[in-house]
Motif scaffolding. Structure first.
Motif, PDB file in Angstrom:
ATOM      1  N   TYR A  58      39.503 -29.622  25.032  1.00 34.67           N
ATOM      2  CA  TYR A  58      40.132 -28.303  25.136  1.00 34.67           C
ATOM      3  C   TYR A  58      39.067 -27.216  25.226  1.00 34.67           C
ATOM      4  CZ  TYR A  58      42.587 -24.034  23.939  1.00 34.67           C
ATOM      5  OH  TYR A  58      43.055 -22.739  23.953  1.00 34.67           O
ATOM      6  N   ALA A  59      38.052 -27.315  24.349  1.00 39.93           N
ATOM      7  CA  ALA A  59      36.979 -26.317  24.358  1.00 39.93           C
ATOM      8  C   ALA A  59      36.221 -26.327  25.679  1.00 39.93           C
ATOM      9  CB  ALA A  59      36.029 -26.569  23.187  1.00 39.93           C
ATOM     10  N   GLU A  60      35.945 -27.508  26.204  1.00 40.49           N
ATOM     11  CA  GLU A  60      35.231 -27.616  27.476  1.00 40.49           C
ATOM     12  C   GLU A  60      36.060 -27.054  28.633  1.00 40.49           C
ATOM     13  OE1 GLU A  60      34.295 -31.717  27.813  1.00 40.49           O
ATOM     14  OE2 GLU A  60      32.851 -31.694  26.149  1.00 40.49           O
ATOM     15  N   LYS A  61      37.365 -27.273  28.563  1.00 40.43           N
ATOM     16  CA  LYS A  61      38.258 -26.753  29.604  1.00 40.43           C
ATOM     17  C   LYS A  61      38.177 -25.238  29.689  1.00 40.43           C
ATOM     18  CE  LYS A  61      43.196 -26.460  30.783  1.00 40.43           C
ATOM     19  NZ  LYS A  61      44.571 -26.876  30.396  1.00 40.43           N
ATOM     20  N   HIS A  62      37.960 -24.598  28.547  1.00 44.24           N
ATOM     21  CA  HIS A  62      37.921 -23.132  28.509  1.00 44.24           C
ATOM     22  C   HIS A  62      36.494 -22.624  28.301  1.00 44.24           C
ATOM     23  CE1 HIS A  62      42.292 -22.667  28.521  1.00 44.24           C
ATOM     24  NE2 HIS A  62      42.323 -23.735  27.756  1.00 44.24           N
ATOM     25  N   GLN A  63      35.535 -23.413  28.720  1.00 43.59           N
ATOM     26  CA  GLN A  63      34.137 -23.020  28.574  1.00 43.59           C
ATOM     27  C   GLN A  63      33.881 -21.707  29.302  1.00 43.59           C
ATOM     28  OE1 GLN A  63      31.450 -26.121  29.690  1.00 43.59           O
ATOM     29  NE2 GLN A  63      29.772 -25.291  28.478  1.00 43.59           N
ATOM     30  N   GLY A  64      33.158 -20.822  28.653  1.00 46.25           N
ATOM     31  CA  GLY A  64      32.880 -19.519  29.224  1.00 46.25           C
ATOM     32  C   GLY A  64      33.870 -18.452  28.808  1.00 46.25           C
ATOM     33  N   GLU A  65      35.015 -18.868  28.225  1.00 43.64           N
ATOM     34  CA  GLU A  65      36.019 -17.914  27.752  1.00 43.64           C
ATOM     35  C   GLU A  65      35.838 -17.770  26.239  1.00 43.64           C
ATOM     36  OE1 GLU A  65      39.857 -19.337  28.895  1.00 43.64           O
ATOM     37  OE2 GLU A  65      39.191 -19.875  30.901  1.00 43.64           O
ATOM     38  N   ARG A  66      34.862 -17.013  25.833  1.00 44.63           N
ATOM     39  CA  ARG A  66      34.528 -16.942  24.421  1.00 44.63           C
ATOM     40  C   ARG A  66      35.706 -16.436  23.585  1.00 44.63           C
ATOM     41  NH1 ARG A  66      29.332 -14.382  21.172  1.00 44.63           N
ATOM     42  NH2 ARG A  66      30.185 -14.814  19.124  1.00 44.63           N
ATOM     43  N   ILE A  67      35.993 -17.167  22.520  1.00 40.85           N
ATOM     44  CA  ILE A  67      37.076 -16.806  21.620  1.00 40.85           C
ATOM     45  C   ILE A  67      36.496 -16.125  20.387  1.00 40.85           C
ATOM     46  CG2 ILE A  67      38.898 -17.714  20.125  1.00 40.85           C
ATOM     47  CD1 ILE A  67      39.266 -19.943  22.210  1.00 40.85           C
ATOM     48  N   LYS A  68      36.962 -14.914  20.124  1.00 42.13           N
ATOM     49  CA  LYS A  68      36.483 -14.155  18.967  1.00 42.13           C
ATOM     50  C   LYS A  68      37.507 -14.097  17.840  1.00 42.13           C
ATOM     51  CE  LYS A  68      33.437 -11.167  21.690  1.00 42.13           C
ATOM     52  NZ  LYS A  68      33.093  -9.749  22.030  1.00 42.13           N
ATOM     53  N   ALA A  69      38.775 -14.357  18.164  1.00 42.48           N
ATOM     54  CA  ALA A  69      39.825 -14.297  17.144  1.00 42.48           C
ATOM     55  C   ALA A  69      40.841 -15.404  17.382  1.00 42.48           C
ATOM     56  CB  ALA A  69      40.515 -12.941  17.149  1.00 42.48           C
ATOM     57  N   VAL A  70      41.325 -15.982  16.295  1.00 45.79           N
ATOM     58  CA  VAL A  70      42.351 -17.018  16.346  1.00 45.79           C
ATOM     59  C   VAL A  70      43.483 -16.625  15.401  1.00 45.79           C
ATOM     60  CG1 VAL A  70      42.906 -19.398  15.723  1.00 45.79           C
ATOM     61  CG2 VAL A  70      40.812 -18.906  16.987  1.00 45.79           C
ATOM     62  N   TYR A  71      44.700 -16.704  15.897  1.00 50.21           N
ATOM     63  CA  TYR A  71      45.889 -16.525  15.060  1.00 50.21           C
ATOM     64  C   TYR A  71      46.589 -17.875  14.955  1.00 50.21           C
ATOM     65  CZ  TYR A  71      45.530 -11.445  14.930  1.00 50.21           C
ATOM     66  OH  TYR A  71      45.103 -10.154  14.688  1.00 50.21           O
ATOM     67  N   ILE A  72      46.879 -18.304  13.737  1.00 49.83           N
ATOM     68  CA  ILE A  72      47.537 -19.588  13.489  1.00 49.83           C
ATOM     69  C   ILE A  72      48.942 -19.288  12.982  1.00 49.83           C
ATOM     70  CG2 ILE A  72      47.422 -21.777  12.260  1.00 49.83           C
ATOM     71  CD1 ILE A  72      44.399 -21.155  11.813  1.00 49.83           C
ATOM     72  N   VAL A  73      49.951 -19.712  13.733  1.00 49.76           N
ATOM     73  CA  VAL A  73      51.323 -19.306  13.464  1.00 49.76           C
ATOM     74  C   VAL A  73      52.194 -20.530  13.203  1.00 49.76           C
ATOM     75  CG1 VAL A  73      53.306 -18.028  14.366  1.00 49.76           C
ATOM     76  CG2 VAL A  73      50.981 -17.316  14.981  1.00 49.76           C
ATOM     77  N   GLY A  74      52.934 -20.491  12.108  1.00 44.06           N
ATOM     78  CA  GLY A  74      53.834 -21.599  11.802  1.00 44.06           C
ATOM     79  C   GLY A  74      54.628 -21.316  10.542  1.00 44.06           C
ATOM     80  N   HIS A  75      55.687 -22.097  10.360  1.00 34.93           N
ATOM     81  CA  HIS A  75      56.518 -22.013   9.161  1.00 34.93           C
ATOM     82  C   HIS A  75      56.045 -23.018   8.110  1.00 34.93           C
ATOM     83  CE1 HIS A  75      59.684 -19.393  10.717  1.00 34.93           C
ATOM     84  NE2 HIS A  75      59.783 -20.126  11.802  1.00 34.93           N
ATOM     85  N   GLY A  76      56.359 -22.771   6.858  1.00 35.11           N
ATOM     86  CA  GLY A  76      56.218 -23.765   5.804  1.00 35.11           C
ATOM     87  C   GLY A  76      54.847 -24.399   5.734  1.00 35.11           C
ATOM     88  N   SER A  77      54.807 -25.725   5.813  1.00 36.48           N
ATOM     89  CA  SER A  77      53.547 -26.457   5.729  1.00 36.48           C
ATOM     90  C   SER A  77      52.598 -26.086   6.850  1.00 36.48           C
ATOM     91  CB  SER A  77      53.809 -27.968   5.745  1.00 36.48           C
ATOM     92  OG  SER A  77      54.433 -28.384   4.545  1.00 36.48           O
ATOM     93  N   SER A  78      53.123 -25.774   8.018  1.00 28.85           N
ATOM     94  CA  SER A  78      52.263 -25.370   9.140  1.00 28.85           C
ATOM     95  C   SER A  78      51.531 -24.078   8.810  1.00 28.85           C
ATOM     96  CB  SER A  78      53.099 -25.193  10.412  1.00 28.85           C
ATOM     97  OG  SER A  78      53.700 -26.414  10.796  1.00 28.85           O
ATOM     98  N   PHE A  79      52.225 -23.153   8.188  1.00 29.96           N
ATOM     99  CA  PHE A  79      51.591 -21.907   7.741  1.00 29.96           C
ATOM    100  C   PHE A  79      50.550 -22.196   6.666  1.00 29.96           C
ATOM    101  CE2 PHE A  79      51.805 -18.446   4.494  1.00 29.96           C
ATOM    102  CZ  PHE A  79      51.080 -17.498   5.191  1.00 29.96           C
ATOM    103  N   ASN A  80      50.887 -23.084   5.723  1.00 30.43           N
ATOM    104  CA  ASN A  80      49.935 -23.432   4.659  1.00 30.43           C
ATOM    105  C   ASN A  80      48.655 -24.025   5.231  1.00 30.43           C
ATOM    106  OD1 ASN A  80      51.917 -22.599   2.886  1.00 30.43           O
ATOM    107  ND2 ASN A  80      52.599 -24.654   2.385  1.00 30.43           N
TER     108      ASN A  80
END
Length: 368
Positions: free
Chosen positions: A29-51
Motif C-alpha cells: 500500500y505504501a509503495e503504491k502511494h510512494q511520493g504522496e507524503r502523508i502528514k496526518a492520519v485519521y482512524i475512524v471506527g465504532h467500539g473496538s475499532s475506535f479503541n
C-alpha cells in the motif's frame, strides 16, 4: 468452564497474527502511494475499532512522525472535529469495520470522500460495502467471529495498524531504520509469546479462585457488580477495550480512565465491593499506576494489575507479562483482558454471548 466459542477465537490468534505479519499488504500500500507524503492520519471506527485507533495513534506519531487521531464516526462527521480543515493531499483517513457493514463507519467514509480525501478500509470481508466504497482495502485475515465481543479481529486490527504506521513511516522517510527493525522484532516476539501468555493468564484465573463464589481478595468473577479499568500510554486504549469487553460479556456497569484522570473525580465512586483492573506498561505513568494499585488494594476487595513494565514485583493480584518497550507489550496486554473477559462470566455460569438487548442493534440500524 471454557465453553464459549470465544476461547476458540483467542486460541487462533497466534496463527492469524503470524499470517498477518507475513503479509506484505501494508508495504505494498505504501509503495503504491510512494511520493504522496502523508502528514496526518485519521482512524475512524465504532467500539473496538475506535479503541484500536486510540491504542495506536501515538505509535504513528512517535515511530513514523505522522499526526494521528482516533475518532468515532459520529464525531468525525461533525465539522467540530476539525477534520475538514486538513489538507486532502497529505491526509489519509482509515475506516475500520471487521464485517465491513457498519452503517456509521460507512456514512463517515462517504463524508470523507465527498470532501476529496483519500480513504482506506480495514476489514475482514473483501467485498463488503465499506471495502467497495474505499479507495484501498487492507484485510485483517482473522476469519469470521460469531460472537458479540470480538477478540481475534481486535488483535488483528491492532497489528495491522502498527504495521501500517511502520510502512508509512518508511515511505515518508520519517522512520528510523533501526527503530523500524526493532519494532518489527517486537511484533514477532509478542505473537510467539501468545500461547505462553494465554496459559499464564488462565493459570492466574484458576489460582485466584475465579468462579469460586467466595468474596475474597482478587476474585474477579465472584460477585462483580461494577468494574473500573485504568491504563496509560498505548494501554489507555487497552483500558478502553478492557472496559468494553467486560461490559459486553458480564453485562454490568463498567468505566475506564487514564490513570492521570482517575483522581479527578472517579476515585470518589470507589467502594469496598468495587472491582478495579489496572494496566501498567513501561511509560511515564508507570509509577502512578503502581501507587494507585497499592492504594486501591487497601480499600477494595477485588483489585488486580496487568504488569508489562519490566519491573520485578510479584504478588497474588499481578499478572506479569514480558516487556516489549517500543510497543508497550500491546498485543499481550490485550490478550490478558480478552482472557479475563471470557473467564469472568463463565465462572459465574454465564454465557459471554448470551442475549442482552441484542434487538437494539436493529432499532439503532447499526448495520447496512
Amino acid at each position: 468452564m471454557q465453553q464459549s466459542i470465544m476461547w476458540q477465537y483467542i486460541a487462533q490468534e497466534p496463527d492469524s497474527l503470524a499470517h498477518l505479519m507475513q503479509s506484505k499488504q501494508t508495504d505494498e500500500y505504501a509503495e503504491k502511494h510512494q511520493g504522496e507524503r502523508i502528514k496526518a492520519v485519521y482512524i475512524v471506527g465504532h467500539g473496538s475499532s475506535f479503541n484500536a485507533g486510540v491504542c495506536t495513534a501515538g505509535f504513528f506519531a512517535k515511530s513514523a512522525k505522522i499526526r494521528a487521531y482516533a475518532q468515532t464516526p459520529g464525531f468525525f462527521s461533525n465539522t467540530g472535529s476539525g477534520f475538514s480543515l486538513e489538507n486532502p493531499e497529505t491526509t489519509l483517513v482509515i475506516f475500520i469495520s471487521q464485517t465491513g457493514t457498519s452503517a456509521g463507519t460507512l456514512g463517515a467514509l462517504e463524508y470523507a470522500k465527498a470532501l476529496g480525501f483519500r480513504t482506506l478500509a480495514i476489514t475482514e470481508v473483501e467485498d463488503s460495502p465499506i471495502a467497495k466504497k474505499a479507495d484501498d482495502v487492507l484485510r485483517l485475515f482473522c476469519g469470521p467471529e460469531n460472537s458479540n465481543a470480538k477478540t481475534q479481529g481486535y488483535s488483528a486490527t491492532l497489528l495491522l495498524l502498527l504495521r501500517l504506521a511502520l510502512s508509512l513511516g518508511k515511505q515518508n522517510g520519517t522512520l528510523d531504520e533501526q527503530e523500524g527493525r526493532v519494532c518489527l522484532s517486537e511484533l514477532d516476539g509478542m505473537i510467539r509469546e501468545i500461547p505462553t501468555v494465554l496459559e499464564q493468564v488462565q493459570a492466574f484465573c484458576r489460582k485466584t479462585a475465579f468462579g469460586s463464589g467466595m468474596r475474597e481478595l482478587y476474585v474477579l468473577g465472584s460477585g462483580m457488580r461494577e468494574l473500573y479499568v485504568l491504563g496509560s500510554g498505548m494501554n489507555f486504549g487497552t483500558a478502553q477495550e478492557g472496559q468494553l469487553k467486560l461490559m459486553e460479556t458480564m453485562c454490568i456497569p463498567t468505566m475506564f480512565n487514564e490513570i492521570g484522570e482517575f483522581s479527578h473525580g472517579m476515585h470518589r465512586a470507589i467502594r469496598r465491593d468495587s472491582s478495579v483492573l489496572l494496566i501498567k506498561s513501561c511509560d511515564s505513568m508507570k509509577d502512578s499506576i503502581e501507587q494507585s494499585y497499592q492504594y486501591l488494594k487497601g480499600i477494595c476487595d477485588s483489585v488486580w494489575l496487568i504488569d508489562a513494565s519490566g519491573e520485578e514485583s510479584l504478588d497474588d493480584g499481578r499478572i506479569v507479562l514480558p516487556l516489549y518497550k517500543r510497543t508497550q507489550s500491546l498485543l499481550l496486554t490485550t490478550l490478558a483482558v480478552q482472557v479475563l473477559s471470557v473467564y469472568a462470566p463463565e465462572c459465574n455460569g454465564l454465557d459471554p454471548n448470551r442475549d442482552a438487548h441484542n434487538d437494539f442493534t436493529v432499532v439503532a440500524a447499526t448495520r447496512v
